[in-house]
Scaffold this motif. Structure first.
Motif, PDB file in Angstrom:
ATOM      1  N   VAL A 118       0.853  -1.191   0.000  1.00 36.58           N
ATOM      2  CA  VAL A 118       0.000   0.000   0.000  1.00 36.58           C
ATOM      3  C   VAL A 118       0.885   1.236   0.000  1.00 36.58           C
ATOM      4  O   VAL A 118       1.851   1.320   0.779  1.00 36.58           O
ATOM      5  CB  VAL A 118      -0.945   0.016   1.207  1.00 36.58           C
ATOM      6  N   VAL A 119       0.589   2.179  -0.876  1.00 38.46           N
ATOM      7  CA  VAL A 119       1.336   3.426  -0.974  1.00 38.46           C
ATOM      8  C   VAL A 119       0.400   4.586  -0.638  1.00 38.46           C
ATOM      9  O   VAL A 119      -0.674   4.718  -1.229  1.00 38.46           O
ATOM     10  CB  VAL A 119       1.919   3.623  -2.386  1.00 38.46           C
ATOM     11  N   PHE A 120       0.799   5.407   0.332  1.00 40.43           N
ATOM     12  CA  PHE A 120       0.057   6.617   0.680  1.00 40.43           C
ATOM     13  C   PHE A 120       0.747   7.809   0.026  1.00 40.43           C
ATOM     14  O   PHE A 120       1.977   7.907   0.045  1.00 40.43           O
ATOM     15  CB  PHE A 120       0.003   6.807   2.192  1.00 40.43           C
ATOM     16  N   VAL A 121      -0.061   8.725  -0.537  1.00 42.21           N
ATOM     17  CA  VAL A 121       0.499   9.866  -1.266  1.00 42.21           C
ATOM     18  C   VAL A 121      -0.066  11.163  -0.705  1.00 42.21           C
ATOM     19  O   VAL A 121      -1.285  11.347  -0.623  1.00 42.21           O
ATOM     20  CB  VAL A 121       0.180   9.780  -2.769  1.00 42.21           C
ATOM     21  N   ALA A 122       0.842  12.057  -0.315  1.00 40.03           N
ATOM     22  CA  ALA A 122       0.479  13.419   0.090  1.00 40.03           C
ATOM     23  C   ALA A 122       1.069  14.389  -0.918  1.00 40.03           C
ATOM     24  O   ALA A 122       2.133  14.138  -1.488  1.00 40.03           O
ATOM     25  CB  ALA A 122       1.013  13.720   1.484  1.00 40.03           C
ATOM     26  N   HIS A 123       0.391  15.486  -1.151  1.00 39.25           N
ATOM     27  CA  HIS A 123       0.940  16.519  -2.040  1.00 39.25           C
ATOM     28  C   HIS A 123       0.342  17.859  -1.667  1.00 39.25           C
ATOM     29  O   HIS A 123      -0.745  17.941  -1.079  1.00 39.25           O
ATOM     30  CB  HIS A 123       0.657  16.201  -3.513  1.00 39.25           C
ATOM     31  N   THR A 124       1.043  18.911  -1.987  1.00 39.37           N
ATOM     32  CA  THR A 124       0.559  20.256  -1.732  1.00 39.37           C
ATOM     33  C   THR A 124       1.240  21.210  -2.712  1.00 39.37           C
ATOM     34  O   THR A 124       2.296  20.900  -3.271  1.00 39.37           O
ATOM     35  CB  THR A 124       0.847  20.682  -0.279  1.00 39.37           C
ATOM     36  N   GLY A 125       0.620  22.344  -2.925  1.00 43.84           N
ATOM     37  CA  GLY A 125       1.191  23.328  -3.846  1.00 43.84           C
ATOM     38  C   GLY A 125       0.135  24.102  -4.602  1.00 43.84           C
ATOM     39  O   GLY A 125       0.264  25.309  -4.829  1.00 43.84           O
ATOM     40  N   LEU A 126      -0.914  23.423  -5.032  1.00 42.42           N
ATOM     41  CA  LEU A 126      -1.993  24.073  -5.777  1.00 42.42           C
ATOM     42  C   LEU A 126      -3.341  23.824  -5.101  1.00 42.42           C
ATOM     43  O   LEU A 126      -4.378  23.792  -5.752  1.00 42.42           O
ATOM     44  CB  LEU A 126      -2.017  23.544  -7.224  1.00 42.42           C
ATOM     45  N   GLU A 168       3.228  21.270   7.345  1.00 42.65           N
ATOM     46  CA  GLU A 168       4.634  21.662   7.361  1.00 42.65           C
ATOM     47  C   GLU A 168       5.131  22.124   5.997  1.00 42.65           C
ATOM     48  O   GLU A 168       6.076  22.912   5.910  1.00 42.65           O
ATOM     49  CB  GLU A 168       5.494  20.497   7.835  1.00 42.65           C
ATOM     50  N   ASN A 169       4.521  21.645   4.920  1.00 42.86           N
ATOM     51  CA  ASN A 169       5.065  21.889   3.579  1.00 42.86           C
ATOM     52  C   ASN A 169       4.181  22.763   2.701  1.00 42.86           C
ATOM     53  O   ASN A 169       4.565  23.091   1.580  1.00 42.86           O
ATOM     54  CB  ASN A 169       5.283  20.544   2.876  1.00 42.86           C
ATOM     55  N   ARG A 170       3.018  23.132   3.190  1.00 42.40           N
ATOM     56  CA  ARG A 170       2.088  23.919   2.385  1.00 42.40           C
ATOM     57  C   ARG A 170       2.628  25.330   2.174  1.00 42.40           C
ATOM     58  O   ARG A 170       3.033  26.003   3.116  1.00 42.40           O
ATOM     59  CB  ARG A 170       0.743  23.987   3.091  1.00 42.40           C
ATOM     60  N   PRO A 171       2.653  25.805   0.929  1.00 43.69           N
ATOM     61  CA  PRO A 171       3.140  27.166   0.684  1.00 43.69           C
ATOM     62  C   PRO A 171       2.147  28.202   1.174  1.00 43.69           C
ATOM     63  O   PRO A 171       0.966  27.892   1.403  1.00 43.69           O
ATOM     64  CB  PRO A 171       3.281  27.215  -0.840  1.00 43.69           C
TER      65      PRO A 171
END
Length: 344
Positions: free
Chosen positions: A272-280, A335-338
């Protein structure tokens, strides 16, 4: 209501070609119009011309993809051999090419950059990359996140993605043609949950070592309103513990566990792969894109991989495990959100 497939093939597909040709011919006019419309914006932030260039690139690539699909259809006996592995692989290659070109256009036009943080794999993990199927559980927010995810799976991992999508996406002719030729599923907006779970089980149970089933457990793009609706839904079902945990999530909606757990149950050998992303994240509507699209777009992503042997098998434990990972994703986004782009 979605028109029948024959109508989509005879009307929508040619319409894309007409639009692409028309867009190229009238490109100077559109550039003048959008430039005039965005004159009140500072020069570095005039987004209209970039949006027009990207739209033309998209329509051109759609037209080329439809032409390639027609050629493959003729080459395999007018559709008689579409289910053979060799022709399915050619369609995956076609999707890989299309998404690579879209990505290149986004990098060039929107100054897009994507940074993916993954833990350094051990030798055992490297061997499993092509010897086990994977179930990918990703957040859903911002424009194009699903395209970027599929692009990364195809190019970075040489995986063959399987997706359950909304039936309305078949209004996109090239997506309609190529995705319907591969093991994927389109479901109506008001489809019964049992039917959706059946499709997930079908796709998951048939996975080989190089396949990846992609699921968005939130059920749609994140918005604050949808977040509260997800919390209320849990409360109405009497799931007080899950609702309390959902209230602590700031950037995610509460995950709907049934789809993810159905996929894991149907393919227990899958990692199982969990994916987080941020930027838009703040770009949801066209108005958001027009007013907030940054001069340069930076997307950060993080992937967590859980070995099949480490996935809990008890349903209650699985739900807690899913929420635990959602907590981790929410903390990573914080922590990583612009900083939000200013409205102009």
């Amino acid at each position: 209501m979605l028109p029948p497939r024959i109508i989509r093939r005879l009307v929508l597909a040619p319409l894309i070609v007409v639009l692409a040709v028309g867009a190229v011919i009238t490109l100077p006019i559109w550039l003048l119009v959008v430039t005039a419309a965005s004159l009140r914006l500072p020069p570095p932030q005039r987004r209209g011309t970039r949006l027009v260039w990207f739209a033309v690139a998209w329509l051109t690539l759609e037209t080329m993809m439809l032409g390639a699909c027609l050629g493959l259809w003729v080459a395999n006996g007018f559709g008689a051999r579409l289910n053979r592995d060799e022709y399915q692989e050619r369609h995956y290659e076609l999707i890989r090419w299309f998404l690579a070109k879209i990505y290149e256009a986004a990098v060039r036009i929107f100054r897009l950059s994507v940074e993916v943080d993954e833990p350094t794999p051990t030798s055992d993990e490297l061997s499993r990359r092509l010897t086990r199927p994977v179930v990918v559980l990703s957040r859903h927010a911002g424009p194009g996140d699903s395209f970027l995810l599929i692009h990364h799976l195809l190019t970075g991992y040489n995986r063959r993605p399987r997706i359950v999508m909304k039936a309305a996406l078949q209004f996109d002719p090239s997506l309609d043609v190529v995705i319907n030729r591969l093991p994927n599923a389109f479901v109506p907006n008001r489809a019964a949950e049992s039917g959706i779970l059946d499709e997930i089980r079908r796709l998951s149970s048939g996975m080989d070592a190089d396949d990846a089933l992609v699921i968005f457990p939130e059920g749609g793009n994140f918005t604050p309103r949808r977040r509260w609706r997800a919390i209320l839904r849990l409360e109405q079902k009497g799931l007080a513990a899950e609702a309390a945990r959902a209230r602590k999530l700031e950037y995610l909606m509460a995950p709907r566990p049934n789809g993810a757990l159905a996929a894991i149950e149907a393919c227990p050998q899958a990692d199982v792969v969990f994916v987080a992303h941020t930027g838009l994240d703040d770009l949801v509507t066209f108005g958001d894109i027009w007013h907030r699209l940054p001069v340069s777009a930076e997307i950060k992503a993080k992937w967590w991989r859980v070995r099949a042997d480490d996935v809990p098998r008890d349903r209650e434990e699985q739900i807690r495990w899913l929420f635990d990972h959602w907590d981790e994703i929410d903390a990573w986004i914080a922590e990583n959100r612009p900083a939000p782009a200013p409205t102009t």
